[in-house]
Structures are given as structure tokens and as C-alpha cells.
Write a protein that holds these residues in place. Sequence first.
Motif, PDB file in Angstrom:
ATOM      1  N   ARG A 339       0.821  -1.199   0.000  1.00  0.00           N
ATOM      2  CA  ARG A 339       0.000   0.000   0.000  1.00  0.00           C
ATOM      3  C   ARG A 339       0.860   1.256   0.000  1.00  0.00           C
ATOM      4  N   SER A 340       0.280   2.351  -0.466  1.00  0.00           N
ATOM      5  CA  SER A 340       0.969   3.639  -0.458  1.00  0.00           C
ATOM      6  C   SER A 340       0.543   4.453   0.760  1.00  0.00           C
ATOM      7  N   GLU A 341       1.368   5.430   1.099  1.00  0.00           N
ATOM      8  CA  GLU A 341       1.015   6.348   2.186  1.00  0.00           C
ATOM      9  C   GLU A 341      -0.267   7.094   1.853  1.00  0.00           C
ATOM     10  N   ARG A 342      -0.394   7.504   0.604  1.00  0.00           N
ATOM     11  CA  ARG A 342      -1.577   8.250   0.182  1.00  0.00           C
ATOM     12  C   ARG A 342      -2.856   7.453   0.453  1.00  0.00           C
ATOM     13  N   GLU A 343      -2.867   6.197   0.033  1.00  0.00           N
ATOM     14  CA  GLU A 343      -4.048   5.350   0.228  1.00  0.00           C
ATOM     15  C   GLU A 343      -4.376   5.198   1.709  1.00  0.00           C
ATOM     16  N   LEU A 344      -3.367   4.904   2.486  1.00  0.00           N
ATOM     17  CA  LEU A 344      -3.590   4.596   3.900  1.00  0.00           C
ATOM     18  C   LEU A 344      -4.033   5.819   4.687  1.00  0.00           C
ATOM     19  N   ARG A 345      -3.467   6.981   4.382  1.00  0.00           N
ATOM     20  CA  ARG A 345      -3.907   8.194   5.085  1.00  0.00           C
ATOM     21  C   ARG A 345      -5.332   8.560   4.678  1.00  0.00           C
ATOM     22  N   ASN A 346      -5.671   8.337   3.419  1.00  0.00           N
ATOM     23  CA  ASN A 346      -7.047   8.598   2.995  1.00  0.00           C
ATOM     24  C   ASN A 346      -8.047   7.694   3.714  1.00  0.00           C
ATOM     25  N   GLU A 347      -7.585   6.526   4.120  1.00  0.00           N
ATOM     26  CA  GLU A 347      -8.437   5.609   4.883  1.00  0.00           C
ATOM     27  C   GLU A 347      -8.435   5.926   6.370  1.00  0.00           C
ATOM     28  N   GLY A 348      -7.578   6.860   6.797  1.00  0.00           N
ATOM     29  CA  GLY A 348      -7.506   7.207   8.213  1.00  0.00           C
ATOM     30  C   GLY A 348      -6.693   6.240   9.041  1.00  0.00           C
ATOM     31  N   ARG A 349      -5.825   5.448   8.396  1.00  0.00           N
ATOM     32  CA  ARG A 349      -5.025   4.467   9.121  1.00  0.00           C
ATOM     33  C   ARG A 349      -3.912   5.151   9.910  1.00  0.00           C
ATOM     34  N   ALA A 350      -3.596   4.606  11.065  1.00  0.00           N
ATOM     35  CA  ALA A 350      -2.472   5.068  11.867  1.00  0.00           C
ATOM     36  C   ALA A 350      -1.214   4.376  11.353  1.00  0.00           C
ATOM     37  N   ILE A 351      -0.300   5.143  10.793  1.00  0.00           N
ATOM     38  CA  ILE A 351       0.887   4.565  10.179  1.00  0.00           C
ATOM     39  C   ILE A 351       2.144   5.316  10.607  1.00  0.00           C
ATOM     40  N   ARG A 352       3.272   4.636  10.452  1.00  0.00           N
ATOM     41  CA  ARG A 352       4.588   5.263  10.542  1.00  0.00           C
ATOM     42  C   ARG A 352       5.211   5.228   9.156  1.00  0.00           C
ATOM     43  N   VAL A 353       5.896   6.285   8.796  1.00  0.00           N
ATOM     44  CA  VAL A 353       6.536   6.363   7.480  1.00  0.00           C
ATOM     45  C   VAL A 353       8.013   6.642   7.676  1.00  0.00           C
ATOM     46  N   ILE A 354       8.838   5.913   6.932  1.00  0.00           N
ATOM     47  CA  ILE A 354      10.289   6.031   7.056  1.00  0.00           C
ATOM     48  C   ILE A 354      10.894   6.243   5.669  1.00  0.00           C
ATOM     49  N   HIS A 355      11.703   7.292   5.523  1.00  0.00           N
ATOM     50  CA  HIS A 355      12.475   7.515   4.292  1.00  0.00           C
ATOM     51  C   HIS A 355      13.962   7.394   4.619  1.00  0.00           C
ATOM     52  N   THR A 356      14.698   6.686   3.769  1.00  0.00           N
ATOM     53  CA  THR A 356      16.155   6.658   3.887  1.00  0.00           C
ATOM     54  C   THR A 356      16.759   6.842   2.499  1.00  0.00           C
ATOM     55  N   HIS A 357      18.022   7.264   2.469  1.00  0.00           N
ATOM     56  CA  HIS A 357      18.696   7.517   1.192  1.00  0.00           C
ATOM     57  C   HIS A 357      20.125   6.972   1.240  1.00  0.00           C
ATOM     58  N   PRO A 358      20.269   5.646   1.350  1.00  0.00           N
ATOM     59  CA  PRO A 358      21.611   5.051   1.391  1.00  0.00           C
ATOM     60  C   PRO A 358      22.196   4.908  -0.011  1.00  0.00           C
ATOM     61  N   MET A 359      23.429   4.426  -0.088  1.00  0.00           N
ATOM     62  CA  MET A 359      23.993   3.986  -1.356  1.00  0.00           C
ATOM     63  C   MET A 359      23.601   2.530  -1.554  1.00  0.00           C
ATOM     64  N   ASN A 360      23.546   2.094  -2.810  1.00  0.00           N
ATOM     65  CA  ASN A 360      23.103   0.727  -3.068  1.00  0.00           C
ATOM     66  C   ASN A 360      24.124  -0.312  -2.648  1.00  0.00           C
ATOM     67  N   HIS A 361      25.400   0.075  -2.579  1.00  0.00           N
ATOM     68  CA  HIS A 361      26.417  -0.794  -1.972  1.00  0.00           C
ATOM     69  C   HIS A 361      27.454   0.096  -1.313  1.00  0.00           C
ATOM     70  N   ALA A 362      28.475  -0.501  -0.746  1.00  0.00           N
ATOM     71  CA  ALA A 362      29.460   0.263   0.022  1.00  0.00           C
ATOM     72  C   ALA A 362      29.964   1.454  -0.796  1.00  0.00           C
ATOM     73  N   GLY A 363      29.906   2.631  -0.177  1.00  0.00           N
ATOM     74  CA  GLY A 363      30.239   3.852  -0.892  1.00  0.00           C
ATOM     75  C   GLY A 363      31.672   3.913  -1.364  1.00  0.00           C
ATOM     76  N   TYR A 364      32.566   3.212  -0.673  1.00  0.00           N
ATOM     77  CA  TYR A 364      33.977   3.261  -1.061  1.00  0.00           C
ATOM     78  C   TYR A 364      34.285   2.342  -2.238  1.00  0.00           C
ATOM     79  N   TYR A 365      33.329   1.471  -2.596  1.00  0.00           N
ATOM     80  CA  TYR A 365      33.556   0.583  -3.734  1.00  0.00           C
ATOM     81  C   TYR A 365      33.066   1.287  -4.996  1.00  0.00           C
TER      82      TYR A 365
END
Length: 555
Positions: A339-365
Motif C-alpha cells: 500500500r501507499s502512504e496516500r491510500e492509507l492516510r485517505n483511509e484514516g489508518r495510523a501509520i509510521r513512514v520512514i524515508h532513507t537515502h543510502p547507497m546501493n552498496h558500500a560507498g567506497y567501492y
Amino acid sequence: MTSPRTFVIVGGVAGGMSAATRLRRLDEHAHIIVLERGAHVSFANCGLPYHVGGVIADRNALILQTPATLGARFALDVRVRTEAMAIDPATRTVTIRDLTSGDEQRLHYDALVLSPGAAPLRIPIPGVERGFVLRDVTDMDAIIAAATDARRVVVAGAGFIGLELAENLRHRGLEVAVVEMLPQVLRPFDLEMAHLIAERLRENGVELHLGTTLSGIEPDHVILDGGASTLPADLVVLSVGVRPESGIARDAGLARDSRGYIIVDAEQRTSDPAIFAVGDAVVKQRFDGDPSPVWLAGLANRHGRLAADVIAGRPHAAVPAFGTAVIGVFGLTAAVVGRSERELRNEGRAIRVIHTHPMNHAGYYPGAEALSLKLIVDAETDAILGAQAVGGGAEKRIDIIATAMAGAIPARALADLELAYAPQFGSAKDPVNMLGYVDDNLLDGEKSVQWHELSDRVAEGWRLIDVRTETENAAGAIPGSELLTLDGLRDHVDSLRGERVIVTCKVGQRGHTAAALLRQYGVTVANLDGGYTTWRAGMAATDGVANNPLPAVAA
């Protein structure tokens, strides 16, 4: 000996052919008839856009099986250019018509499998007959022929197929514009994640007209928003949605939902016990929320096999659908599950949302790429409700999360998954593990604020503290933020006591460190989830409009 049973399958490709070949493996003596209205019974429909662009050079590579090869290997009676016209459940017969000769006949069946699929929508606008659609090999050939003499193309619809076509038409050297009535591309994604995909499209010369309605198609242009503007177009491709090809089921009295999709039970059985249905014309039970259509080839194949098992006396229930999907756009991978955040908030669901922005593998490689991840969690049970990923390794992380969802693994436990690691493949703390760590922090009391909630929090009197470096802040900062670098934050604790503070950094990690520090000094503090990176994507997706596109919730 009992007489061999007769099984009739209406529709080939994924669901129908999976049912037919599985039935043969389970019953060598059955008479199995496959009816296909089109010219090809088994083709790689997901590969069609890529032949349009020349990525798949050999057209024949898309033709997986022919009536002759299926007859030789599986002893199937495959009839192309043959349409099922009507079903009589009382006599267990189906009336068919040979579309070449016009001859009709009635076939008896012991079990019938419907796999009619879903047809592209042709919206009721002037000139719609000039628009091309992409469903089968014949449609693909027509688009390629039209593109040969075209220079400017309009693709109506920014879903998966629409964007795949847009990319591949660009590969042909054509000017491409995409018209989409929603304010974003790819509806299953949330706005700030979809924006990353939109950016890649624009960088590669695709013109996007979001929040725009296609109103008419003329010989050399299209009309937008009821005549407000026009776009030049030598070729128009419609990819605005699908409708179920369920008319034969309707006429036979089979149960359908309000949208016309065939209703089946957990064993793919329709309201008639001798008739089964699979594929895009069928409503699926979702893991969360109401049953709905899910247009995925993997599900069609699985459900075709399942229907065959039930018919052959090996019944088992279908697994609820998660809607796991992936797309590649000009080298950028985007994947989604649940499900998307948009859908769940429109339904009034209590949710936690987490965004992260890592590298796909070790940054030094060498070769590390940015990866944006979003996790949506049930605030009460810690169940994973959905995830989205854009960037390097997106499909790998979404597959892991989809597997965790299937195993009912809570979000917090993502931290404990033992995943393969070497520098060129991942990190010692894999991006999926990191999502679990962030969820664990939130469960332990850390507060977070979403990008679309920030303006309301600041209006309520919260102070926004940027803990990045002076150089980062000078390159771009959230309006109204105050710079107090993380390394010097302890020196300013006294000035923050008694205040409500939101800390922000680039992606949220230094914000977590700052929040942990301030909380121990008695400061009321929350971390801007995903940091400046997520906020900037969200604001860019809304053209910098300060109004929240989603309802605000307590921080």
C-alpha cells in the motif's frame, strides 16, 4: 476406464497457458482445448515495448510458443483466431467461432478456465480512433509501422506501460510527450518518490504534462484540458488504463464486482463450480484492504497453475496479492510493494513512514549509486504495509521486503535479517537493515515529522534546526531553518530548552543523532524524516506549494 475429461481454456498468454500446460502434466489423458482470439497464443507481452524501441531486436524472440510446438510437446488442441462467444453453464458448453471462416460450434467441458485478460481503455474523446494501444504483437507491429514516419509522439498515461513506451520511443529518436491526468507518474508510488522517476524522464528528453487531461486527437496534434492548449503529435498511443474482458462471464451469469471484474474464491473458482478464472480480468484478494484487480504476469501464471491443480484434485488456496512491481526508466530502477502512504492516510489508518537515502552498496567501492527507500508501517502492530524504492538495487530491496511481508515479519525485525554482503553488492548494514533500525528508534520513542507536515509544524511554533555543515546549508536549505551544525550542537543546548525543535540534515541520519542528543538534555525534539533530500523531492513534486498534499498527523 473412465472417459477422458475435456478442459477448455479461454485465452492464452500467461494465465491460460499456465493452466493448460499444468493440466497436461497432471492429466496425460485429458482433452485440453485452448481458445485464443488473437493471432498468437503464447507471447512475451511484457517485452512488447522493448521491441518498439529496438532493445529486443528480434521480433521472434517474443513469440514463446506456437500452436504447433504446444501440440507437439503438450498434446494441446490450440486454436488461434478463435473466439469464445457464449457459455451455457447448465449444459457445460461453450459456443466458439472461427474468426477466419466464421464457422461456429459448441464444445462440451468438464471444467472451463477463463483467462480473457483486460483490454486497453479507449477514452470517449473526439478522434480516439486515431490513438494506438499496446496489448499484443499485432498492436506492437502497428505502433512500429506508424512510428517509422513519425517525429512527435504523445503517450497518454504515465503508468508502467506508458512510461516503458515513452522510453522506447525516445530510443527510436522520436520527440515524446507524456500526458497524465494525475499530478504524478506511476500511481502506486507516493508523490515524492514518483518525482525521482519524473526527473529521470525529463533529463532524457521526455516532456511531462502532469495533472493534464487529453481531450481530443486531431491528425497532427492533441487537445488538452478541454481546449486550453494543444501538443503536436504525429502518433498518439493510449495507455490510460484497462477494462476487464469479462462480457462472456457477465452473459453467463457469473458473479462480477461493480467494475466488471470476475469474482473468484481462494481456489480461483467463479460462482459456477465448474468454471475458473485467472489473470487480469479477475479480482484478487489483497494482503491488506479490499479485493481489487492486480495486473501482474507473475500472479496470472501462479493462479493459472493453481486453477489447474484444483481441477486435477490437488486443491490449495491462493496467497493474498502484495502487488510487487518494478520498472526501469532510462537506467533508473523503481520498485514497489503493498500500500501507499496516500491510500492509507485517505483511509484514516495510523501509520509510521520512514524515508532513507543510502547507497546501493558500500560507498567506497566504485560504482555506488544513490537509493531512495520508503517504508510504510502499521503504527499499532508494526506490520509492514508497503515499501517503495528508487535507484540502484531497488528491485533487490523490494523483493526482500515483499518476502518479509509474506512471512509476516514486523518492520522492527528487518534489522535482524541476515543478508548477503560484500562491498560491491551491499553494505554491512544493508539498506533493508537500516529501515529496521529506524523503525526500532521510532518504537523506542523518537519522533519524526514527514516532509508534507513540516509547514504546519513550523506554523505551530516548532523551530527548524539544520544540523548539516555550513557548506551544505549554503548550497541549499529549507526556508526558515536555523543552522546549528551537529558537531557544535552541544554548545547551543541551553538556547533550545523549553522549545519544540525539529532537526533536519541531508537524509535523516545526522538528524537522528541530533535528536538523541537533545532528547537527553530535555529538549522536545523530532527528526525530519528523510531530511532535506526527501523534503526537496516532495516540494519539487508539488512545484514548491507550501500547502500539504496529505493530511497532517501528530508528530
